[in-house]
Design a protein around this motif. Structure first.
Motif, PDB file in Angstrom:
ATOM      1  N   GLU A   1       9.002  -2.062  -5.322  1.00  0.00           N
ATOM      2  CA  GLU A   1       7.990  -1.559  -4.395  1.00  0.00           C
ATOM      3  C   GLU A   1       8.215  -0.063  -4.192  1.00  0.00           C
ATOM      4  O   GLU A   1       9.303   0.465  -4.457  1.00  0.00           O
ATOM      5  CB  GLU A   1       8.068  -2.295  -3.056  1.00  0.00           C
ATOM      6  N   SER A   2       7.175   0.617  -3.700  1.00  0.00           N
ATOM      7  CA  SER A   2       7.287   2.067  -3.508  1.00  0.00           C
ATOM      8  C   SER A   2       7.813   2.382  -2.114  1.00  0.00           C
ATOM      9  O   SER A   2       7.393   1.789  -1.122  1.00  0.00           O
ATOM     10  CB  SER A   2       5.918   2.734  -3.719  1.00  0.00           C
ATOM     11  N   PHE A   3       8.732   3.331  -2.080  1.00  0.00           N
ATOM     12  CA  PHE A   3       9.358   3.772  -0.831  1.00  0.00           C
ATOM     13  C   PHE A   3       9.305   5.299  -0.774  1.00  0.00           C
ATOM     14  O   PHE A   3       9.197   5.981  -1.802  1.00  0.00           O
ATOM     15  CB  PHE A   3      10.808   3.288  -0.752  1.00  0.00           C
ATOM     16  N   THR A   4       9.411   5.817   0.441  1.00  0.00           N
ATOM     17  CA  THR A   4       9.299   7.260   0.657  1.00  0.00           C
ATOM     18  C   THR A   4      10.585   7.818   1.262  1.00  0.00           C
ATOM     19  O   THR A   4      11.411   7.069   1.788  1.00  0.00           O
ATOM     20  CB  THR A   4       8.127   7.578   1.611  1.00  0.00           C
TER      21      THR A   4
ATOM     22  N   GLY B   1      -3.360   6.925   0.038  1.00  0.00           N
ATOM     23  CA  GLY B   1      -2.881   5.838   0.871  1.00  0.00           C
ATOM     24  C   GLY B   1      -1.851   5.073   0.067  1.00  0.00           C
ATOM     25  O   GLY B   1      -2.200   4.202  -0.731  1.00  0.00           O
ATOM     26  N   ALA B   2      -0.580   5.397   0.230  1.00  0.00           N
ATOM     27  CA  ALA B   2       0.450   4.838  -0.649  1.00  0.00           C
ATOM     28  C   ALA B   2       1.816   4.924   0.025  1.00  0.00           C
ATOM     29  O   ALA B   2       1.965   5.454   1.123  1.00  0.00           O
ATOM     30  CB  ALA B   2       0.469   5.596  -1.988  1.00  0.00           C
ATOM     31  N   GLY B   3       2.848   4.385  -0.670  1.00  0.00           N
ATOM     32  CA  GLY B   3       4.225   4.514  -0.206  1.00  0.00           C
ATOM     33  C   GLY B   3       4.516   3.712   1.042  1.00  0.00           C
ATOM     34  O   GLY B   3       5.064   4.245   2.017  1.00  0.00           O
ATOM     35  N   PHE B   4       4.251   2.398   1.022  1.00  0.00           N
ATOM     36  CA  PHE B   4       4.287   1.618   2.257  1.00  0.00           C
ATOM     37  C   PHE B   4       5.635   0.968   2.567  1.00  0.00           C
ATOM     38  O   PHE B   4       5.731   0.184   3.510  1.00  0.00           O
ATOM     39  CB  PHE B   4       3.154   0.593   2.260  1.00  0.00           C
ATOM     40  N   ASN B   5       6.666   1.256   1.808  1.00  0.00           N
ATOM     41  CA  ASN B   5       8.030   0.894   2.205  1.00  0.00           C
ATOM     42  C   ASN B   5       8.171  -0.583   2.574  1.00  0.00           C
ATOM     43  O   ASN B   5       8.831  -0.940   3.547  1.00  0.00           O
ATOM     44  CB  ASN B   5       8.486   1.759   3.390  1.00  0.00           C
ATOM     45  N   ALA B   6       7.510  -1.452   1.816  1.00  0.00           N
ATOM     46  CA  ALA B   6       7.611  -2.906   1.969  1.00  0.00           C
ATOM     47  C   ALA B   6       6.985  -3.427   3.259  1.00  0.00           C
ATOM     48  O   ALA B   6       7.227  -4.555   3.638  1.00  0.00           O
ATOM     49  CB  ALA B   6       9.064  -3.381   1.856  1.00  0.00           C
ATOM     50  N   PHE B   7       6.165  -2.588   3.958  1.00  0.00           N
ATOM     51  CA  PHE B   7       5.370  -3.175   5.031  1.00  0.00           C
ATOM     52  C   PHE B   7       3.886  -2.849   4.837  1.00  0.00           C
ATOM     53  O   PHE B   7       3.121  -2.629   5.758  1.00  0.00           O
ATOM     54  CB  PHE B   7       5.884  -2.811   6.427  1.00  0.00           C
ATOM     55  N   GLY B   8       3.475  -2.906   3.566  1.00  0.00           N
ATOM     56  CA  GLY B   8       2.074  -2.653   3.243  1.00  0.00           C
ATOM     57  C   GLY B   8       1.136  -3.724   3.751  1.00  0.00           C
ATOM     58  O   GLY B   8      -0.025  -3.446   4.064  1.00  0.00           O
ATOM     59  N   ILE B   9       1.606  -4.976   3.839  1.00  0.00           N
ATOM     60  CA  ILE B   9       0.743  -6.032   4.359  1.00  0.00           C
ATOM     61  C   ILE B   9       0.533  -5.822   5.866  1.00  0.00           C
ATOM     62  O   ILE B   9      -0.576  -5.938   6.368  1.00  0.00           O
ATOM     63  CB  ILE B   9       1.336  -7.419   4.076  1.00  0.00           C
ATOM     64  N   ALA B  10       1.600  -5.469   6.564  1.00  0.00           N
ATOM     65  CA  ALA B  10       1.478  -5.204   7.995  1.00  0.00           C
ATOM     66  C   ALA B  10       0.567  -4.017   8.259  1.00  0.00           C
ATOM     67  O   ALA B  10      -0.228  -4.014   9.203  1.00  0.00           O
ATOM     68  CB  ALA B  10       2.859  -4.953   8.603  1.00  0.00           C
ATOM     69  N   ALA B  11       0.662  -2.986   7.439  1.00  0.00           N
ATOM     70  CA  ALA B  11      -0.092  -1.760   7.686  1.00  0.00           C
ATOM     71  C   ALA B  11      -1.447  -1.738   7.002  1.00  0.00           C
ATOM     72  O   ALA B  11      -2.323  -0.963   7.389  1.00  0.00           O
ATOM     73  CB  ALA B  11       0.725  -0.554   7.219  1.00  0.00           C
ATOM     74  N   GLY B  12      -1.640  -2.591   5.992  1.00  0.00           N
ATOM     75  CA  GLY B  12      -2.791  -2.464   5.111  1.00  0.00           C
ATOM     76  C   GLY B  12      -4.132  -2.434   5.812  1.00  0.00           C
ATOM     77  O   GLY B  12      -4.987  -1.584   5.526  1.00  0.00           O
ATOM     78  N   GLY B  13      -4.371  -3.359   6.734  1.00  0.00           N
ATOM     79  CA  GLY B  13      -5.658  -3.400   7.413  1.00  0.00           C
ATOM     80  C   GLY B  13      -5.942  -2.144   8.196  1.00  0.00           C
ATOM     81  O   GLY B  13      -7.008  -1.515   8.075  1.00  0.00           O
TER      82      GLY B  13
END
Length: 815
Positions: free
Chosen positions: A322-325, A344-356
């Motif tokens: 996964e992508s991390f920053t 809109g990228a680099g979600f550090n493994a909480f992309g599902i939480a932040a995606g919406g």
């Protein structure tokens, strides 16, 4: 071959959860001719193998709100689209297994209360009642957020895609972008193997590929790929479908229910990078080899918490990159290098939480040309020069990955990739006992240890008064009583030059910069809503030349803001000259005497009044001296050509020995500015705060006939009751204020602290925050209330103030 349209209003690159969410929200906003291009299949990058936990609480109110927007969307999406999402609001537990962690959790609970998020503190047994499979022998306490939950990443992404299609958005799979067309500084379109689409907006939601896609447009996207593993079990007795998600940070692990079994993963302190030399071609719906040896430590920690795992059947150890920053926050916004190119990228493994929520914010940013609210913690413009080196990014990112579940100590500094950017004085300050912090790659002295007395220049972290507390007190007192020298060479500095420089800055700045050469203006730069986008100093050097100084961390943001807001047709250029000048701030009642020993320039109040700039000779150096202060004492900022900095510093220390001169650091600056009531951008002020709300109306040229960005909004606001007003608070000196503590007025929650610290001269802990009231707030309303602050869930009495706590007449040694 897909039948691509010839043109589109916007092209979204990437069909993961963030790309589909952005497309969904663009469609809802009426941008129905949006196109989504996916190099393979929807969810084929990292979305499909994400764990799917959805937590909400962050240290920023707006990012917490954004994650709350995800929850609200997921709550209604299945009904709207008819597709299952796997979303369930089963709540989230977070454990604390030692007293420091329990303090952190209690402070997090207060932050949740500040932001209006429901969070309950539980005993170990109460936590076990919610999660019966766990052993709680070592648990001190727990927190429960009932509105957290979990989702099926692929299902929720497909539902978002369907919702987008229902609005008219078109999706094209197996369509990689090979080129981004740019002409005259504007996006013109994208090329694919199947044809070209003309467009003026590109939204880069390419996940791990976002850095490569960014390069196609000359845009830097600082992220790297890291391996992330989690285990999936067979069914386990006692695992119910409504089992809350569980985070056990002291054991570095997390858990969620899945088909009657458990998903268990974690964040190991020794992460493994992936794709160091680039992502392999054809990497889609692909996993890496399971690494049981690397996961064994996680497994051992998990068995101590959930003994049933020892007997559970294992379906799979999933290893997906996964992508991390480099700072642990995701990346949103329009790229400073290229107008019309959004990320809109680099979600550090909480992309599902932040995606919406991230998709909503990014879509609104695209449509309006500005973010819907202050998103500075995730704004791409928070990055700068160090973030162009992928190796530096990876080094720092791996450290942040390893700290994902460690305690977030107040004032904690990171160690990797240092030193990176050093001022000319670095070695001398280190020899003098400097304990350095780092910002945007710059090494900056936070405080100075007394090496002769055996003090070590090293931070020892804790939630109480830390080991540097007394040292900072010494520097604070020296600034108030004698004279100190601060190395502030990391300030960002720009030259604005050209025959139309005055016209451009008059439009961009809320303060009056149309002054005679030699004058300084402290000013804000506002957005159209009147919110504060920049907070800086503008010095007029000549009719066609201005020198602009702003904070270290705002270099990219402020330079971008100035450049993008210069009206068309004006002849003006903006040049970053940060590296050309070092800055020595000489502050304190003895500063005039010290500088007078090194220059023939007239430094008297008449000869060099406050708010002026002069080019002078000092200790053999030609430099710009700015009569300005951020500490509330007599003083000058010396902006010295880099090659002269060492000589000037040595002369200051030699000639000032009998005046009590000493070097001082940034933690003393923070304490000094809190006493004087100076605002800090990024905490006390920002795009969601106007100068009128922040008590900075005096710095705005509303009474003049000069037009400027945000003027109309301020004029409207001035005619109506304000909804919030910045105030200061003091509490008992033994109470540590950090910011985000909840403000109660007459027993009612009215806001939270934006910043906090300690004032050594006044002997009190100090905080600032906005007092809110929907029916209106003014000065009388603020001072007419009785206040408490909630600190780590305990309420303590507080005194409110609206005027600075300190002025120089209080100094123990008069100027």
């Amino acid at each position: 071959m897909p039948d691509l349209p010839k043109e589109a209003r916007a092209v979204v690159i990437g069909g993961g959860i963030v790309g589909c969410s952005t497309a969904y929200h663009l469609g809802k906003l009426g941008w129905t001719d949006t196109v989504v291009l996916e190099r393979a299949k929807l969810t084929s990058g990292s979305t499909w193998h994400a764990a799917g936990l959805v937590g909400q609480l962050r240290t920023s109110a707006n990012i917490t709100q954004l994650l709350g927007n995800s929850v609200a969307l997921y709550d209604r999406l299945e009904e709207e689209t008819g597709l299952a999402t796997g979303w369930k609001m089963n709540g989230g537990l977070r454990l604390a297994c030692n007293e420091d962690r329990w303090t952190e959790v209690r402070r997090q609970a207060t932050t949740a209360h500040s932001f209006g998020l429901e969070m309950h503190l539980l005993s170990p047994q109460e936590a076990r009642d919610l999660w019966p499979l766990m052993d709680v022998d070592d648990v001190v306490g727990a927190a429960f957020l009932p509105t957290d939950g979990q989702a099926s990443p692929s299902d929720i992404t497909q539902a978002l895609a369907k919702g987008a299609r229902m609005s008219g958005v078109r999706f094209f799979e197996e369509t990689p972008v090979t080129r981004i067309l740019v002409e005259g500084g504007r996006i013109k379109g994208v090329e694919t193997p199947h044809g070209t689409i003309a467009c003026e907006i590109v939204v880069n939601c390419a996940g791990q590929w976002a850095r490569e896609v960014g390069r196609l447009a000359g845009v830097n996207v600082p992220l790297v790929s890291v391996q992330h593993q989690y285990l999936i079990t067979e069914k386990i007795d006692g695992v119910s479908s409504n089992l809350p998600t569980l985070r056990d940070p002291d054991r570095l692990t997390y858990y969620k229910e899945e088909v009657g079994g458990l998903v268990m993963g974690g964040y190991e302190p020794n992460p493994i990078p992936w794709a160091v030399d680039g992502i392999p071609d054809g990497f889609e719906f692909t996993l890496l080899n399971s690494d049981w040896d690397h996961f064994s430590d996680m497994m051992e920690l998990a068995l101590g918490r959930v003994p049933a795992l020892a007997e559970a059947g294992i379906k799979e150890l999933l290893n997906g990159p996964e992508s991390f920053t480099p700072d642990g926050n995701f990346i949103l916004g329009e790229a400073p290098e290229q107008r019309g190119f959004y990320i809109g990228a680099g979600f550090n493994a909480f992309g599902i939480a932040a995606g919406g929520g991230a998709g909503m914010a990014l879509a609104e940013w695209v449509v309006a040309g500005e973010p819907p609210f202050d998103l500075w913690p995730v704004d791409i413009r928070r990055f700068g020069r160090p973030h162009f080196d992928t190796d530096w990014i990876r080094t720092r990112t791996l450290e942040l990955y390893g700290k994902h579940y460690t305690i977030a100590w107040p004032g904690e500094e990171h160690d990797s990739g240092r030193p990176c950017r050093r001022s000319a004085l670095y070695d001398r300050l280190k020899s003098a006992g400097a304990c350095f912090g780092e910002k945007l790659g710059w090494e900056r002295p936070n405080w100075f240890a007394d090496l002769a007395a055996g003090e070590e220049a090293k931070d020892i972290y804790g939630f109480g008064r830390q080991n540097w507390f007394e040292a900072v007190g010494r520097e604070h007192a020296a600034t108030r009583e004698a004279v100190t020298v601060f190395d502030q060479s990391s300030f960002a500095k720009f030259l604005v030059v050209g025959p139309d420089a005055e016209a451009a800055l008059t439009w961009i700045c809320a303060g009056n910069v149309a002054r005679a050469p030699g004058r300084l203006t402290y000013t804000q730069m506002l957005n159209a809503r009147g919110g504060i986008e920049c907070d800086l100093t503008v010095a007029r050097l000549a009719e066609d030349r201005y020198y602009v100084v702003t904070g270290t961390g705002f270099a990219t943001h402020d330079l971008d803001w100035i450049r993008r807001n210069i009206p068309g047709g004006l002849n003006v250029q903006v040049v970053d000259v940060t590296s050309a000048y070092g800055v020595l701030s000489v502050m304190g009642p003895n500063s005039r005497e010290l500088l007078s020993r090194l220059t023939r320039a007239d430094l008297s109040n008449d000869g060099f009044p406050f708010g002026t700039v002069r080019e002078i000779g000092l200790a053999g150096a030609p430099l710009m001296a700015l009569r300005v202060t951020y500490v509330g004492e007599l003083g000058w900022e010396l902006h010295v050509p880099t090659e002269y900095v060492v000589n000037v510093y040595e002369a200051l220390m030699e000639k000032g020995a009998d005046l009590g001169v000493r070097p001082a650091g940034y933690r003393a600056i923070e304490s000094l500015r809190l006493e004087k009531g100076y605002r800090a951008w990024g905490s006390d002020i920002g795009p969601d705060h106007t100068p009128l709300e922040a008590g900075l109306g005096w710095a705005v040229k509303l009474k003049s006939n000069q037009d400027f960005i945000g003027r109309e909004a301020l004029q409207v606001q001035a005619q109506r009751p304000m909804k919030k007003l910045l105030a200061g608070f003091t509490v008992d000196p033994d109470i540590v204020l950090l910011g985000r503590e909840t403000i109660y007025r007459d027993g009612k929650r009215v806001g939270w602290l934006t910043s906090g610290g300690y004032g050594y001269t006044v002997g009190r802990s100090i905080g600032y925050g906005y007092v809110r009231n929907g029916d209106g707030v003014d000065r009388d309303y603020v001072v007419g209330g009785s206040y408490e602050l909630e600190v780590a869930t305990d309420r303590v009495p507080a005194e409110v103030f609206m005027e600075p706590l300190y002025d120089p007449s209080m100094s123990r040694v008069k100027p």
